[in-house]
Write a protein that holds these residues in place. Sequence first.
Motif, PDB file in Angstrom:
ATOM      1  N   LYS A   1       8.800  -9.413  61.692  1.00  0.00           N
ATOM      2  CA  LYS A   1       9.832  -9.526  62.726  1.00  0.00           C
ATOM      3  C   LYS A   1      10.051 -10.955  63.208  1.00  0.00           C
ATOM      4  CE  LYS A   1       9.097  -4.860  64.411  1.00  0.00           C
ATOM      5  NZ  LYS A   1       8.631  -4.032  65.529  1.00  0.00           N
ATOM      6  N   GLU A   2       9.058 -11.814  63.055  1.00  0.00           N
ATOM      7  CA  GLU A   2       9.150 -13.166  63.609  1.00  0.00           C
ATOM      8  C   GLU A   2      10.283 -13.984  62.995  1.00  0.00           C
ATOM      9  OE1 GLU A   2       6.178 -12.095  62.069  1.00  0.00           O
ATOM     10  OE2 GLU A   2       5.513 -11.215  63.956  1.00  0.00           O
ATOM     11  N   ILE A   3      10.417 -13.934  61.685  1.00  0.00           N
ATOM     12  CA  ILE A   3      11.465 -14.733  61.028  1.00  0.00           C
ATOM     13  C   ILE A   3      12.528 -13.856  60.363  1.00  0.00           C
ATOM     14  CG2 ILE A   3       9.950 -16.711  60.659  1.00  0.00           C
ATOM     15  CD1 ILE A   3       9.824 -15.842  57.691  1.00  0.00           C
ATOM     16  N   ALA A   4      12.514 -12.571  60.689  1.00  0.00           N
ATOM     17  CA  ALA A   4      13.449 -11.641  60.046  1.00  0.00           C
ATOM     18  C   ALA A   4      14.902 -12.004  60.310  1.00  0.00           C
ATOM     19  CB  ALA A   4      13.175 -10.211  60.507  1.00  0.00           C
ATOM     20  N   ALA A   5      15.219 -12.399  61.539  1.00  0.00           N
ATOM     21  CA  ALA A   5      16.609 -12.739  61.865  1.00  0.00           C
ATOM     22  C   ALA A   5      17.096 -13.906  61.019  1.00  0.00           C
ATOM     23  CB  ALA A   5      16.742 -13.054  63.348  1.00  0.00           C
ATOM     24  N   THR A   6      16.261 -14.898  60.846  1.00  0.00           N
ATOM     25  CA  THR A   6      16.630 -16.057  60.023  1.00  0.00           C
ATOM     26  C   THR A   6      16.795 -15.649  58.563  1.00  0.00           C
ATOM     27  OG1 THR A   6      15.438 -17.515  61.523  1.00  0.00           O
ATOM     28  CG2 THR A   6      15.935 -18.375  59.328  1.00  0.00           C
ATOM     29  N   ALA A   7      15.839 -14.880  58.049  1.00  0.00           N
ATOM     30  CA  ALA A   7      15.885 -14.462  56.640  1.00  0.00           C
ATOM     31  C   ALA A   7      17.099 -13.586  56.364  1.00  0.00           C
ATOM     32  CB  ALA A   7      14.599 -13.730  56.265  1.00  0.00           C
ATOM     33  N   VAL A   8      17.412 -12.665  57.269  1.00  0.00           N
ATOM     34  CA  VAL A   8      18.587 -11.801  57.091  1.00  0.00           C
ATOM     35  C   VAL A   8      19.867 -12.624  57.216  1.00  0.00           C
ATOM     36  CG1 VAL A   8      19.884  -9.871  58.091  1.00  0.00           C
ATOM     37  CG2 VAL A   8      17.420  -9.676  57.784  1.00  0.00           C
ATOM     38  N   GLY A   9      19.882 -13.597  58.120  1.00  0.00           N
ATOM     39  CA  GLY A   9      21.046 -14.475  58.257  1.00  0.00           C
ATOM     40  C   GLY A   9      21.301 -15.291  56.997  1.00  0.00           C
TER      41      GLY A   9
ATOM     42  N   GLY B   1       6.452  -4.096  42.676  1.00  0.00           N
ATOM     43  CA  GLY B   1       5.786  -4.831  43.750  1.00  0.00           C
ATOM     44  C   GLY B   1       6.004  -6.328  43.651  1.00  0.00           C
ATOM     45  N   ALA B   2       7.023  -6.739  42.925  1.00  0.00           N
ATOM     46  CA  ALA B   2       7.292  -8.161  42.704  1.00  0.00           C
ATOM     47  C   ALA B   2       8.471  -8.660  43.533  1.00  0.00           C
ATOM     48  CB  ALA B   2       7.573  -8.393  41.218  1.00  0.00           C
ATOM     49  N   ILE B   3       8.957  -7.859  44.463  1.00  0.00           N
ATOM     50  CA  ILE B   3      10.113  -8.259  45.264  1.00  0.00           C
ATOM     51  C   ILE B   3       9.698  -9.357  46.250  1.00  0.00           C
ATOM     52  CG2 ILE B   3       9.808  -6.508  47.072  1.00  0.00           C
ATOM     53  CD1 ILE B   3      13.171  -7.471  45.529  1.00  0.00           C
ATOM     54  N   ASN B   4      10.545 -10.358  46.388  1.00  0.00           N
ATOM     55  CA  ASN B   4      10.309 -11.429  47.348  1.00  0.00           C
ATOM     56  C   ASN B   4      11.655 -11.965  47.823  1.00  0.00           C
ATOM     57  OD1 ASN B   4      11.245 -13.387  45.423  1.00  0.00           O
ATOM     58  ND2 ASN B   4       9.233 -13.306  44.459  1.00  0.00           N
ATOM     59  N   LEU B   5      11.629 -12.866  48.789  1.00  0.00           N
ATOM     60  CA  LEU B   5      12.881 -13.383  49.344  1.00  0.00           C
ATOM     61  C   LEU B   5      13.722 -14.115  48.307  1.00  0.00           C
ATOM     62  CD1 LEU B   5      12.100 -14.736  52.929  1.00  0.00           C
ATOM     63  CD2 LEU B   5      13.521 -12.809  52.270  1.00  0.00           C
ATOM     64  N   THR B   6      13.099 -14.861  47.434  1.00  0.00           N
ATOM     65  CA  THR B   6      13.853 -15.589  46.408  1.00  0.00           C
ATOM     66  C   THR B   6      14.632 -14.621  45.526  1.00  0.00           C
ATOM     67  OG1 THR B   6      12.183 -17.325  46.411  1.00  0.00           O
ATOM     68  CG2 THR B   6      13.676 -17.255  44.527  1.00  0.00           C
ATOM     69  N   ALA B   7      13.992 -13.546  45.104  1.00  0.00           N
ATOM     70  CA  ALA B   7      14.665 -12.548  44.273  1.00  0.00           C
ATOM     71  C   ALA B   7      15.808 -11.900  45.046  1.00  0.00           C
ATOM     72  CB  ALA B   7      13.669 -11.496  43.805  1.00  0.00           C
ATOM     73  N   ILE B   8      15.568 -11.571  46.301  1.00  0.00           N
ATOM     74  CA  ILE B   8      16.620 -10.962  47.124  1.00  0.00           C
ATOM     75  C   ILE B   8      17.791 -11.920  47.265  1.00  0.00           C
ATOM     76  CG2 ILE B   8      17.192 -10.177  49.461  1.00  0.00           C
ATOM     77  CD1 ILE B   8      14.362  -8.966  49.589  1.00  0.00           C
ATOM     78  N   TYR B   9      17.509 -13.192  47.505  1.00  0.00           N
ATOM     79  CA  TYR B   9      18.579 -14.178  47.662  1.00  0.00           C
ATOM     80  C   TYR B   9      19.368 -14.354  46.361  1.00  0.00           C
ATOM     81  CZ  TYR B   9      16.471 -15.568  52.149  1.00  0.00           C
ATOM     82  OH  TYR B   9      15.990 -15.600  53.433  1.00  0.00           O
TER      83      TYR B   9
ATOM     84  N   LEU C   1      16.371  -3.990  56.023  1.00  0.00           N
ATOM     85  CA  LEU C   1      15.070  -3.379  56.259  1.00  0.00           C
ATOM     86  C   LEU C   1      14.026  -3.914  55.294  1.00  0.00           C
ATOM     87  CD1 LEU C   1      16.198   0.317  56.872  1.00  0.00           C
ATOM     88  CD2 LEU C   1      15.390  -1.312  58.566  1.00  0.00           C
ATOM     89  N   LEU C   2      14.436  -4.093  54.063  1.00  0.00           N
ATOM     90  CA  LEU C   2      13.505  -4.615  53.062  1.00  0.00           C
ATOM     91  C   LEU C   2      13.067  -6.030  53.426  1.00  0.00           C
ATOM     92  CD1 LEU C   2      12.011  -4.287  50.366  1.00  0.00           C
ATOM     93  CD2 LEU C   2      14.110  -5.007  49.212  1.00  0.00           C
ATOM     94  N   ILE C   3      13.996  -6.852  53.860  1.00  0.00           N
ATOM     95  CA  ILE C   3      13.651  -8.222  54.251  1.00  0.00           C
ATOM     96  C   ILE C   3      12.700  -8.209  55.439  1.00  0.00           C
ATOM     97  CG2 ILE C   3      14.581 -10.358  55.247  1.00  0.00           C
ATOM     98  CD1 ILE C   3      17.032  -9.972  53.466  1.00  0.00           C
ATOM     99  N   ILE C   4      12.966  -7.369  56.417  1.00  0.00           N
ATOM    100  CA  ILE C   4      12.088  -7.283  57.586  1.00  0.00           C
ATOM    101  C   ILE C   4      10.686  -6.864  57.166  1.00  0.00           C
ATOM    102  CG2 ILE C   4      11.665  -6.050  59.755  1.00  0.00           C
ATOM    103  CD1 ILE C   4      14.756  -5.920  60.054  1.00  0.00           C
ATOM    104  N   SER C   5      10.613  -5.912  56.230  1.00  0.00           N
ATOM    105  CA  SER C   5       9.286  -5.462  55.779  1.00  0.00           C
ATOM    106  C   SER C   5       8.552  -6.552  54.990  1.00  0.00           C
ATOM    107  CB  SER C   5       9.404  -4.191  54.947  1.00  0.00           C
ATOM    108  OG  SER C   5       9.981  -4.461  53.685  1.00  0.00           O
ATOM    109  N   LEU C   6       9.302  -7.463  54.389  1.00  0.00           N
ATOM    110  CA  LEU C   6       8.674  -8.544  53.617  1.00  0.00           C
ATOM    111  C   LEU C   6       8.210  -9.703  54.489  1.00  0.00           C
ATOM    112  CD1 LEU C   6      11.029  -8.814  50.509  1.00  0.00           C
ATOM    113  CD2 LEU C   6       8.671  -8.004  50.531  1.00  0.00           C
TER     114      LEU C   6
END
Length: 184
Positions: free
Chosen positions: A9-17, A68-76, A1-6
């Motif tokens: 929906k357009e690239i959420a499937a790729t980012a979650v994958g 408020g500093a969360i991003n995909l790199t940090a999540i990964y 959910l966090l990734i989708i919110s970041l």
Amino acid sequence: LLIISLVGKEIAATAVGIQTAIVLIPGACLAPFAGLLTDRWNKRTVLILSTIIYSIQTTGLLVLTCLGAINLTAIYCLAAIGGIAAAFDGVARYAIVKDIVSNRGETAQAMKIVSSLYTIANIAGSGAAGYIVILLGYHGGFILNLLSNISLIFVLMSVRLTVPYISPVSKVKLLKPAMLGLKY
């Protein structure tokens, strides 16, 4: 959910994958070595350490989200840390059962129960997380996750083993047993 919110929906499937792959790849690569090392280490300590690593991961997500500093790199990056912990946690969770169950004839049944509870917790936890995010936000979800990890550490510290841990005297040889395991 966090990734989708970041990312939307357009690239959420790729980012979650990608995030899922980052979690699973360390486990797949480290599993043979994690099994060998867990057999040589105190399994309860391995579980406590992996839970502490999960807590660090959750704390990182909590702090970055609050700032408020969360991003995909940090999540990964945090997902990779969780994947490494998962490699050891999964192996130790099943290996410790034989050290906890006093009746050796019931070990197989205990393994089935542990596996069932883990699967149920993953399914129910994922569903509950969605509601928790709606009710408490991401911060509340991360706080509850952190509290559950802390409580698990206390539970693991209180577990009494029926077989006392005895440190192995042989040197840790990893490559040859891992290759035999892969060949099998």
